[in-house]
Design an enzyme around this catalytic site. Structure first.
Site, short mmCIF file in Angstrom:
data_model
loop_
_atom_site.label_atom_id
_atom_site.label_comp_id
_atom_site.label_asym_id
_atom_site.label_seq_id
_atom_site.Cartn_x
_atom_site.Cartn_y
_atom_site.Cartn_z
N ARG A 12 51.34 70.50 57.55
CA ARG A 12 51.29 70.37 56.10
C ARG A 12 50.65 71.63 55.53
O ARG A 12 49.90 72.32 56.23
CB ARG A 12 50.48 69.13 55.70
CG ARG A 12 51.15 67.81 56.03
CD ARG A 12 50.21 66.64 55.75
NE ARG A 12 49.79 66.62 54.35
CZ ARG A 12 48.74 65.92 53.91
NH1 ARG A 12 47.99 65.23 54.75
NH2 ARG A 12 48.43 65.92 52.63
N SER A 14 48.42 71.90 53.06
CA SER A 14 47.09 71.78 52.46
C SER A 14 46.09 72.64 53.20
O SER A 14 46.28 73.00 54.37
CB SER A 14 46.63 70.32 52.47
OG SER A 14 46.32 69.91 53.79
N LYS A 84 45.42 59.59 61.76
CA LYS A 84 45.35 58.40 60.90
C LYS A 84 46.52 58.33 59.93
O LYS A 84 46.80 57.25 59.38
CB LYS A 84 44.01 58.35 60.14
CG LYS A 84 43.86 59.33 59.00
CD LYS A 84 42.49 59.19 58.35
CE LYS A 84 42.32 60.12 57.16
NZ LYS A 84 43.16 59.72 56.02
N ASP A 85 47.22 59.45 59.70
CA ASP A 85 48.37 59.45 58.79
C ASP A 85 49.67 59.09 59.50
O ASP A 85 50.69 58.87 58.84
CB ASP A 85 48.54 60.83 58.16
CG ASP A 85 47.40 61.21 57.24
OD1 ASP A 85 46.76 60.29 56.69
OD2 ASP A 85 47.15 62.42 57.07
N THR A 128 38.22 57.32 45.24
CA THR A 128 38.92 57.16 46.51
C THR A 128 40.21 56.42 46.23
O THR A 128 40.27 55.57 45.33
CB THR A 128 38.10 56.37 47.54
OG1 THR A 128 38.88 56.24 48.74
CG2 THR A 128 37.73 54.98 47.05
N SER A 130 41.67 54.94 48.90
CA SER A 130 41.74 54.09 50.09
C SER A 130 41.30 52.67 49.76
O SER A 130 40.21 52.45 49.23
CB SER A 130 40.82 54.66 51.19
OG SER A 130 40.55 53.69 52.17
N ARG A 132 40.66 50.36 51.97
CA ARG A 132 39.56 50.04 52.90
C ARG A 132 38.23 50.53 52.33
O ARG A 132 37.24 49.80 52.31
CB ARG A 132 39.83 50.68 54.26
CG ARG A 132 38.68 50.52 55.27
CD ARG A 132 38.94 51.35 56.52
NE ARG A 132 39.06 52.77 56.23
CZ ARG A 132 38.03 53.60 56.09
NH1 ARG A 132 36.79 53.15 56.22
NH2 ARG A 132 38.23 54.88 55.83
N ARG A 133 38.19 51.78 51.86
CA ARG A 133 36.95 52.33 51.31
C ARG A 133 36.55 51.62 50.03
O ARG A 133 35.36 51.39 49.77
CB ARG A 133 37.12 53.83 51.06
CG ARG A 133 37.17 54.66 52.33
CD ARG A 133 37.56 56.09 52.06
NE ARG A 133 37.54 56.90 53.27
CZ ARG A 133 38.18 58.05 53.41
NH1 ARG A 133 38.91 58.53 52.40
NH2 ARG A 133 38.12 58.73 54.54
N ARG A 150 43.49 61.17 44.65
CA ARG A 150 44.13 61.80 45.80
C ARG A 150 44.18 63.30 45.57
O ARG A 150 43.67 63.82 44.58
CB ARG A 150 45.55 61.25 45.98
CG ARG A 150 45.62 59.93 46.73
CD ARG A 150 47.05 59.68 47.21
NE ARG A 150 47.55 60.83 47.95
CZ ARG A 150 48.73 61.41 47.70
NH1 ARG A 150 49.52 60.95 46.76
NH2 ARG A 150 49.12 62.45 48.42
N GLY A 151 44.81 63.99 46.50
CA GLY A 151 44.91 65.45 46.42
C GLY A 151 44.15 66.09 47.57
O GLY A 151 43.50 65.42 48.36
N ASN A 152 44.24 67.40 47.67
CA ASN A 152 43.51 68.13 48.70
C ASN A 152 42.02 67.87 48.58
O ASN A 152 41.49 67.71 47.45
CB ASN A 152 43.78 69.63 48.59
CG ASN A 152 45.24 69.96 48.85
OD1 ASN A 152 45.96 69.18 49.46
ND2 ASN A 152 45.66 71.11 48.38
N VAL A 153 41.33 67.86 49.70
CA VAL A 153 39.89 67.56 49.70
C VAL A 153 39.14 68.53 48.80
O VAL A 153 38.31 68.13 47.98
CB VAL A 153 39.33 67.61 51.14
CG1 VAL A 153 37.82 67.51 51.12
CG2 VAL A 153 39.93 66.50 51.99
N ARG A 156 39.73 67.85 45.09
CA ARG A 156 39.02 66.65 44.62
C ARG A 156 37.55 66.95 44.39
O ARG A 156 36.96 66.50 43.40
CB ARG A 156 39.17 65.52 45.64
CG ARG A 156 40.46 64.75 45.52
CD ARG A 156 40.54 63.62 46.52
NE ARG A 156 41.01 64.05 47.82
CZ ARG A 156 41.05 63.29 48.89
NH1 ARG A 156 40.61 62.05 48.84
NH2 ARG A 156 41.51 63.75 50.04
N CYS A 245 48.92 53.18 57.23
CA CYS A 245 47.58 53.62 56.85
C CYS A 245 47.10 53.05 55.51
O CYS A 245 45.92 53.17 55.18
CB CYS A 245 47.53 55.15 56.81
SG CYS A 245 48.63 55.90 55.59
#
Length: 310
Positions: A12, A14, A84-85, A128, A130, A132-133, A150-153, A156, A245
């Site tokens: 990817r 990113s 995880k993806d 987030t 997620s 789960r989070r 969302r988006g690149n870390v 964000r 996921c």
């Protein structure tokens, strides 16, 4: 140079993905001196719609399908994935030739002012996407408002710092922040002893065509068997629950002398109730499926849909 000494590695585009891929390339060159590597950026569906929540796509593989297609179409030789993806089922012509040694799997809180979870003001807005989070946060403090983000870390984190009204903090994977050298904003941690992570989080996987024995042999030295077994167990749980996921399932497995220990749970939509499983075994896949069956027997299916945050 001989074509056998040149490979194409898909990733990817990113920042985090490119950093992870650079680390993989460094390790490959260390075991194959003189190896030439062409890095091929691939744009995935999830990258094309960075503001769309993961659950809203209605499908799995939104960060991986295009990389798999590039493998099948002979455009790349190896695909680098955040495990995880990656969906728990894949095309029959593809295989995971290596799962690298897992990094720190836990989640952390990042804030612009150093505030930890309990010092945040009532009703604080945290970012987030997620499920789960989200449920984990509500189990800690029901007053939190969770904003899908969302988006690149790095983008964000920049948005959080530049537009404080958007959110007071972010919940992110510790390993991603470490890989892009952005750990300075971490103000709190969610210990694995009490809050489990996403299946496969912290691990990088290398996918190749199963028929390409040369590539299988080339990347296999990077395979870390304890991580492979642990994540296979976690992914079996996810598979047994029938999803990808986006499901709010949490799991973390460890391996000691060939024996696998798995802890897994699913939280209710409001985060206040928990169904859990913990056991050990010698077969990673069977233990994960056993965990899924046990959780389903406890009635978690009603908590798995809808998959969007409450």
């Amino acid at each position: 140079m001989d074509a056998k000494q040149r490979i194409r590695v898909g990733t990817r585009s990113s920042h985090l993905s490119r950093v992870q891929t650079s680390a993989v390339c460094w390790q490959l060159r260390a075991i194959v001196p003189g190896l030439e590597i062409d890095v091929v950026p691939v744009t995935t569906l999830g990258d094309c719609h960075p503001s769309k929540p993961v659950h809203a796509f209605g499908s799995t593989g939104i960060f991986t399908s295009e990389l798999e297609a590039a493998l099948l179409q002979l455009e790349i030789d190896v695909a680098v994935h955040s495990l995880k993806d990656l969906p728990t089922t894949m095309h029959e012509d593809l295989t995971l030739a290596a799962v690298l040694c897992r990094d720190d799997a836990k989640d952390v809180l990042v804030t612009p002012d150093g505030r930890n979870l309990h010092s945040l003001p009532p009703g604080a807005r945290l970012g987030t996407s997620s499920v789960r989070r989200t449920r984990m946060l509500h189990s800690l403090r029901s007053d939190f408002e969770v904003a899908p983000m969302r988006g690149n870390v790095d983008s964000r984190i920049r948005r959080m710092r530049e537009v404080p009204s958007e959110c007071r903090g972010l919940v992110l994977a510790a390993c991603g922040l470490t890989r892009i050298d952005q750990t300075d904003g971490i103000s709190d941690e969610f210990p694995l002893a009490t809050f489990l992570t996403a299946p496969g989080q912290g691990a990088i996987a290398l996918q190749v065509r199963g028929s390409d024995q040369r590539m299988v042999d080339l990347v296999q030295p990077l395979d870390h068997m304890p991580t492979r077994l642990a994540t296979r167990c976690e992914r079996a749980l996810l598979h047994g629950l029938g999803g990808g996921c986006a499901l709010p399932a949490a799991a973390y497995a460890t391996v000691t002398e060939g024996r696998i220990h798995l802890r897994a749970h699913v939280r209710s939509p409001d985060g206040q109730h928990l169904k859990a499983f913990e056991a050990s075994g010698v077969s990673a896949w069977q233990l994960g499926i056993r965990a899924a069956d046990a959780l389903l027997a406890q009635g978690v299916r009603r908590w798995l849909t809808p998959v969007h945050p409450v």
